[in-house]
Motif scaffolding. Structure first.
Motif, PDB file in Angstrom:
ATOM      1  N   LYS A  46       0.848  -1.191   0.000  1.00 42.16           N
ATOM      2  CA  LYS A  46       0.000   0.000   0.000  1.00 42.16           C
ATOM      3  C   LYS A  46       0.886   1.244   0.000  1.00 42.16           C
ATOM      4  CE  LYS A  46      -3.721  -0.112   2.422  1.00 42.16           C
ATOM      5  NZ  LYS A  46      -4.648  -0.173   3.566  1.00 42.16           N
ATOM      6  N   LEU A  49       2.367   6.550   4.069  1.00 35.89           N
ATOM      7  CA  LEU A  49       1.661   7.684   4.657  1.00 35.89           C
ATOM      8  C   LEU A  49       2.661   8.821   4.824  1.00 35.89           C
ATOM      9  CD1 LEU A  49      -0.580   6.181   7.459  1.00 35.89           C
ATOM     10  CD2 LEU A  49      -1.262   7.017   5.232  1.00 35.89           C
ATOM     11  N   GLN A  50       2.320   9.972   4.266  1.00 34.66           N
ATOM     12  CA  GLN A  50       3.153  11.150   4.456  1.00 34.66           C
ATOM     13  C   GLN A  50       2.551  11.977   5.565  1.00 34.66           C
ATOM     14  OE1 GLN A  50       3.332  13.166   0.697  1.00 34.66           O
ATOM     15  NE2 GLN A  50       5.227  12.149   0.159  1.00 34.66           N
ATOM     16  N   THR A  51       3.390  12.404   6.467  1.00 36.15           N
ATOM     17  CA  THR A  51       2.900  13.298   7.507  1.00 36.15           C
ATOM     18  C   THR A  51       3.274  14.709   7.115  1.00 36.15           C
ATOM     19  OG1 THR A  51       4.918  12.975   8.766  1.00 36.15           O
ATOM     20  CG2 THR A  51       3.046  11.589   9.330  1.00 36.15           C
ATOM     21  N   HIS A  61      -8.874  11.066   6.069  1.00 35.43           N
ATOM     22  CA  HIS A  61      -7.680  10.566   6.737  1.00 35.43           C
ATOM     23  C   HIS A  61      -7.484  11.291   8.051  1.00 35.43           C
ATOM     24  CE1 HIS A  61      -6.495   8.183   3.310  1.00 35.43           C
ATOM     25  NE2 HIS A  61      -6.741   9.220   2.540  1.00 35.43           N
ATOM     26  N   GLU A  65      -2.016  12.887   8.192  1.00 35.42           N
ATOM     27  CA  GLU A  65      -1.659  11.683   7.442  1.00 35.42           C
ATOM     28  C   GLU A  65      -2.408  11.655   6.127  1.00 35.42           C
ATOM     29  OE1 GLU A  65      -2.506   8.314   9.825  1.00 35.42           O
ATOM     30  OE2 GLU A  65      -0.803   8.637  11.141  1.00 35.42           O
ATOM     31  N   ARG A  66      -1.665  11.499   5.046  1.00 32.28           N
ATOM     32  CA  ARG A  66      -2.249  11.373   3.716  1.00 32.28           C
ATOM     33  C   ARG A  66      -1.460  10.330   2.944  1.00 32.28           C
ATOM     34  NH1 ARG A  66      -2.000  17.349   1.886  1.00 32.28           N
ATOM     35  NH2 ARG A  66      -1.494  17.852   3.994  1.00 32.28           N
ATOM     36  N   PRO A  67      -2.115   9.537   2.102  1.00 34.02           N
ATOM     37  CA  PRO A  67      -1.362   8.577   1.298  1.00 34.02           C
ATOM     38  C   PRO A  67      -0.421   9.309   0.349  1.00 34.02           C
ATOM     39  CG  PRO A  67      -3.714   8.131   1.174  1.00 34.02           C
ATOM     40  CD  PRO A  67      -3.546   9.416   1.896  1.00 34.02           C
ATOM     41  N   ARG A  77       3.589   0.682   2.898  1.00 29.50           N
ATOM     42  CA  ARG A  77       3.053  -0.126   3.983  1.00 29.50           C
ATOM     43  C   ARG A  77       2.716  -1.509   3.451  1.00 29.50           C
ATOM     44  NH1 ARG A  77      -1.986   2.862   5.284  1.00 29.50           N
ATOM     45  NH2 ARG A  77      -1.804   3.402   3.122  1.00 29.50           N
ATOM     46  N   GLU A  89      -1.143  -4.033   9.528  1.00 28.84           N
ATOM     47  CA  GLU A  89      -0.528  -3.129   8.569  1.00 28.84           C
ATOM     48  C   GLU A  89       0.748  -2.577   9.195  1.00 28.84           C
ATOM     49  OE1 GLU A  89      -1.897   0.997   6.770  1.00 28.84           O
ATOM     50  OE2 GLU A  89      -3.171  -0.670   6.139  1.00 28.84           O
TER      51      GLU A  89
END
Length: 153
Positions: A46, A49-51, A61, A65-67, A77, A89
């Protein structure tokens, strides 16, 4: 016996080599333990996740946190199901490489620890060269330090 600068250098080389040897052996033990007693499972890759700053309102989200749109933002992930039907996960333990990309949406074979399913290794991506390198460098530095201690004035 008088202690001079050479003795200090020799002792530091032995101590640094011991730390490197222990780090390499710990990494190898981790891989060997999961290879021998780990449970095999297929994991879905997957996006990472970017912070960042506050998330946009209503994007679904958690805050911050965003993909990621690409793998450049972090490690992807891995999502898999354990033997007792729990969905786990985890962040991928190895980064994607040009020779072995981790394509989002594909599946990879992993081995996880049944006692702690968050501890995983990816089949054929165990990074054994790094662990053997640490162990070998540690032995070499310890040997060099011992030579300095024995033959230095």
């Amino acid at each position: 016996m008088a202690y001079g600068p050479a003795s200090v250098v020799g002792l530091l080389a032995v101590a640094g080599g011991a730390v490197s040897l222990v780090a390499g052996l710990a990494g190898l033990r981790h891989v060997w333990r999961l290879r021998g007693g780990g449970v095999a499972a297929w994991a879905l890759i997957k996006p990472a996740l970017q912070t960042s700053g506050p998330a946009d309102a209503g994007d679904g989200h958690a805050e911050g946190e965003r993909p990621a749109r690409s793998l450049a933002g972090g490690r992807p992930r891995l999502q898999f199901t354990t033997e007792d039907e729990r969905v786990i996960e985890v962040v991928c333990p190895v980064p994607p490489t040009r020779q072995q990309p981790l394509t989002i949406g594909k599946h990879v074979l992993i081995r996880y620890d049944p006692a702690d399913p968050r501890t995983v290794v990816i089949h054929r991506r165990e990074r054994l060269v790094r662990d053997y390198g640490f162990a070998g460098a540690g032995v070499a530095w310890m040997f060099l330090g011992l030579l300095v201690l024995v033959f230095a004035p």
